[in-house]
Design a protein around this motif. Structure first.
Motif, PDB file in Angstrom:
ATOM      1  N   ASP A  55     -19.825 -14.595   2.670  1.00  0.00           N
ATOM      2  CA  ASP A  55     -18.903 -14.306   1.364  1.00  0.00           C
ATOM      3  C   ASP A  55     -19.697 -14.982   0.124  1.00  0.00           C
ATOM      4  OD1 ASP A  55     -17.498 -12.735   3.173  1.00  0.00           O
ATOM      5  OD2 ASP A  55     -15.628 -13.919   2.891  1.00  0.00           O
ATOM      6  N   ARG A  56     -19.732 -16.173   0.136  1.00  0.00           N
ATOM      7  CA  ARG A  56     -20.296 -16.918  -0.933  1.00  0.00           C
ATOM      8  C   ARG A  56     -21.722 -16.366  -1.590  1.00  0.00           C
ATOM      9  NH1 ARG A  56     -23.233 -21.278  -2.398  1.00  0.00           N
ATOM     10  NH2 ARG A  56     -22.648 -22.473  -4.416  1.00  0.00           N
ATOM     11  N   ARG A  57     -22.527 -16.409  -0.575  1.00  0.00           N
ATOM     12  CA  ARG A  57     -23.791 -15.512  -1.049  1.00  0.00           C
ATOM     13  C   ARG A  57     -23.905 -14.104  -1.582  1.00  0.00           C
ATOM     14  NH1 ARG A  57     -29.109 -16.232   2.678  1.00  0.00           N
ATOM     15  NH2 ARG A  57     -30.608 -15.523   1.019  1.00  0.00           N
ATOM     16  N   ARG A  58     -22.797 -13.463  -0.990  1.00  0.00           N
ATOM     17  CA  ARG A  58     -22.724 -11.935  -1.332  1.00  0.00           C
ATOM     18  C   ARG A  58     -22.330 -12.171  -3.067  1.00  0.00           C
ATOM     19  NH1 ARG A  58     -23.235  -7.951   1.912  1.00  0.00           N
ATOM     20  NH2 ARG A  58     -21.475  -6.459   0.844  1.00  0.00           N
ATOM     21  N   ALA A  59     -21.309 -12.941  -3.170  1.00  0.00           N
ATOM     22  CA  ALA A  59     -20.670 -12.996  -4.751  1.00  0.00           C
ATOM     23  C   ALA A  59     -21.638 -13.621  -5.609  1.00  0.00           C
ATOM     24  CB  ALA A  59     -19.318 -14.182  -4.640  1.00  0.00           C
ATOM     25  N   ILE A  60     -22.755 -14.680  -5.032  1.00  0.00           N
ATOM     26  CA  ILE A  60     -23.817 -15.057  -6.158  1.00  0.00           C
ATOM     27  C   ILE A  60     -24.715 -13.708  -6.273  1.00  0.00           C
ATOM     28  CG2 ILE A  60     -25.808 -16.449  -6.240  1.00  0.00           C
ATOM     29  CD1 ILE A  60     -24.192 -18.585  -4.576  1.00  0.00           C
ATOM     30  N   ALA A  61     -24.980 -13.002  -5.197  1.00  0.00           N
ATOM     31  CA  ALA A  61     -25.679 -11.826  -5.516  1.00  0.00           C
ATOM     32  C   ALA A  61     -25.228 -10.926  -6.394  1.00  0.00           C
ATOM     33  CB  ALA A  61     -26.157 -11.225  -3.993  1.00  0.00           C
ATOM     34  N   CYS A  62     -23.883 -10.718  -6.339  1.00  0.00           N
ATOM     35  CA  CYS A  62     -23.302  -9.744  -7.308  1.00  0.00           C
ATOM     36  C   CYS A  62     -23.303 -10.374  -8.764  1.00  0.00           C
ATOM     37  CB  CYS A  62     -21.642  -9.721  -6.877  1.00  0.00           C
ATOM     38  SG  CYS A  62     -20.857  -8.167  -7.593  1.00  0.00           S
ATOM     39  N   LEU A  63     -23.302 -11.710  -8.944  1.00  0.00           N
ATOM     40  CA  LEU A  63     -23.391 -12.275 -10.283  1.00  0.00           C
ATOM     41  C   LEU A  63     -24.949 -12.065 -10.777  1.00  0.00           C
ATOM     42  CD1 LEU A  63     -21.604 -15.623 -10.205  1.00  0.00           C
ATOM     43  CD2 LEU A  63     -21.282 -13.826 -12.067  1.00  0.00           C
ATOM     44  N   GLN A  64     -25.883 -12.151  -9.708  1.00  0.00           N
ATOM     45  CA  GLN A  64     -27.222 -11.726 -10.196  1.00  0.00           C
ATOM     46  C   GLN A  64     -27.568 -10.569 -10.587  1.00  0.00           C
ATOM     47  OE1 GLN A  64     -28.776 -13.250  -6.281  1.00  0.00           O
ATOM     48  NE2 GLN A  64     -29.213 -15.343  -7.125  1.00  0.00           N
ATOM     49  N   LEU A  65     -26.954  -9.571  -9.814  1.00  0.00           N
ATOM     50  CA  LEU A  65     -26.929  -8.041 -10.173  1.00  0.00           C
ATOM     51  C   LEU A  65     -26.316  -7.900 -11.858  1.00  0.00           C
ATOM     52  CD1 LEU A  65     -26.145  -6.412  -6.870  1.00  0.00           C
ATOM     53  CD2 LEU A  65     -28.134  -6.298  -8.160  1.00  0.00           C
ATOM     54  N   ALA A  66     -25.161  -8.734 -11.901  1.00  0.00           N
ATOM     55  CA  ALA A  66     -24.493  -8.355 -13.368  1.00  0.00           C
ATOM     56  C   ALA A  66     -25.652  -9.124 -14.115  1.00  0.00           C
ATOM     57  CB  ALA A  66     -23.491  -9.237 -13.179  1.00  0.00           C
ATOM     58  N   CYS A  67     -26.148 -10.212 -14.070  1.00  0.00           N
ATOM     59  CA  CYS A  67     -27.241 -10.526 -14.760  1.00  0.00           C
ATOM     60  C   CYS A  67     -28.383  -9.622 -15.208  1.00  0.00           C
ATOM     61  CB  CYS A  67     -27.823 -11.967 -14.518  1.00  0.00           C
ATOM     62  SG  CYS A  67     -26.518 -13.317 -14.481  1.00  0.00           S
ATOM     63  N   ARG A  68     -28.599  -9.055 -14.120  1.00  0.00           N
ATOM     64  CA  ARG A  68     -29.893  -8.110 -14.163  1.00  0.00           C
ATOM     65  C   ARG A  68     -29.421  -6.908 -14.983  1.00  0.00           C
ATOM     66  NH1 ARG A  68     -33.413  -7.397  -9.858  1.00  0.00           N
ATOM     67  NH2 ARG A  68     -34.513  -9.356  -9.522  1.00  0.00           N
ATOM     68  N   GLU A  69     -28.090  -6.418 -15.094  1.00  0.00           N
ATOM     69  CA  GLU A  69     -27.694  -5.266 -15.692  1.00  0.00           C
ATOM     70  C   GLU A  69     -27.486  -5.433 -17.163  1.00  0.00           C
ATOM     71  OE1 GLU A  69     -23.879  -3.573 -14.599  1.00  0.00           O
ATOM     72  OE2 GLU A  69     -24.840  -3.092 -12.683  1.00  0.00           O
ATOM     73  N   LYS A  70     -27.506  -6.784 -17.566  1.00  0.00           N
ATOM     74  CA  LYS A  70     -27.531  -7.207 -18.907  1.00  0.00           C
ATOM     75  C   LYS A  70     -28.677  -7.774 -19.616  1.00  0.00           C
ATOM     76  CE  LYS A  70     -23.166  -6.411 -19.399  1.00  0.00           C
ATOM     77  NZ  LYS A  70     -22.563  -4.977 -20.388  1.00  0.00           N
ATOM     78  N   ARG A  71     -29.797  -7.536 -18.771  1.00  0.00           N
ATOM     79  CA  ARG A  71     -31.288  -8.072 -18.949  1.00  0.00           C
ATOM     80  C   ARG A  71     -31.273  -9.504 -19.173  1.00  0.00           C
ATOM     81  NH1 ARG A  71     -33.484  -2.975 -22.780  1.00  0.00           N
ATOM     82  NH2 ARG A  71     -33.040  -1.238 -21.174  1.00  0.00           N
TER      83      ARG A  71
END
Length: 271
Positions: A55-71
């Motif tokens: 669960d922790r690693r998936r949460a971090i991956a979600c944050l990484q995707l969020a950063c990608r979306e904001k370039r």
């Protein structure tokens, strides 16, 4: 990944209509469900085996995707909390709070303003008198609740400083309060007051400290230790850019920003 990062994650999920819980920095069932829904939508951007991550690693991956979306440059979507991800999430948090990304600190030098005519350190004894005598002091009220860094149950009402810097300090505190608000100041640790007047010599040196004239203030010393540089000190993070700008516009000097050590320390004296 700390509670601040989880709040950043929750804000991202809420902004995308996937999370309707509290922005509390707790990775609970509602946050986990929103993370999983978001990752499912972006499954094509995840590596093979991501469905078996913790669960922790998936949460971090979600944050990484969020950063990608904001370039925001974040590196691979791997669910691992490394230095690049930590920095990128700090940038994302600043974007959420202020509406813009922090200025690139490596491209800009600290401001060298001196509108109040602060003396240089080498001039202090000649102009302000011996550091062995207590200077004329004024207590400047702080518009947010302070706590002594070494005893958080003790809450001083203000900051005792040399009378010559009192008006400037009051302006800075008011502007910081107006910009951040009391809750954000506490989240940033800027309620942790490390002291101003202290008749002593510089730690690790032989000359008198600017604290001996009541011209310097320490903030959150536990997270900004004397020898720590930009890679460890909390006050070096992007979300503190405005904090330092407010001081520098009044001519105060951050040792962290100018020398990359003692990030807790800011002084009304030129180097």
């Amino acid at each position: 990944m700390n509670r601040t990062a989880i709040r950043t994650l929750q804000r991202f999920l809420a902004d995308n209509d996937r999370y309707r819980g509290k922005i509390d920095g707790i990775r609970g069932p509602k946050t986990l469900a929103a993370v999983n829904a978001s990752l499912q939508t972006h499954a094509d951007r995840l590596p093979d085996g991501a469905e078996r991550w913790s669960d922790r690693r998936r949460a971090i991956a979600c944050l990484q995707l969020a950063c990608r979306e904001k370039r925001i440059e974040v590196g691979p979507i791997d669910g691992l909390w490394g230095p690049q991800t930590e920095y990128a999430v700090d940038v994302l948090a600043t974007l959420q709070e202020t509406g813009s990304k922090p200025a690139p600190w490596r491209d800009q030098a600290p401001q060298d303003a001196n509108p109040n005519g602060w003396y240089r350190e080498a001039e202090l004894e000649q102009t302000l008198g011996s550091p062995t005598r207590k200077p004329p002091m004024v207590v400047v009220p702080c518009p947010w609740k302070l706590a002594l860094a070494w005893d958080l149950n003790t809450c001083p009402s203000g900051i005792g400083c040399h009378e010559q810097v009192a008006d400037s300090l009051a302006r800075i505190l008011d502007r910081a309060h107006d910009h951040y608000g009391p809750q954000r100041l506490k989240e940033l640790g800027l309620h942790r007051y490390g002291g101003c007047y202290n008749k002593r010599r510089k730690r690790g040196g032989t000359r008198w400290s600017t604290h001996a004239w009541g011209l310097a203030i320490d903030w959150d010393p536990a997270h900004n230790k004397l020898k720590w540089g930009r890679d460890r000190a909390r006050l070096a993070r992007p979300e503190y850019d405005t904090w330092w700008r407010l001081w520098e516009e009044e001519g105060w000097v951050s040792l962290g920003r100018t020398r990359n050590f003692d990030w807790m320390h800011v002084q009304a004296a030129r180097l």
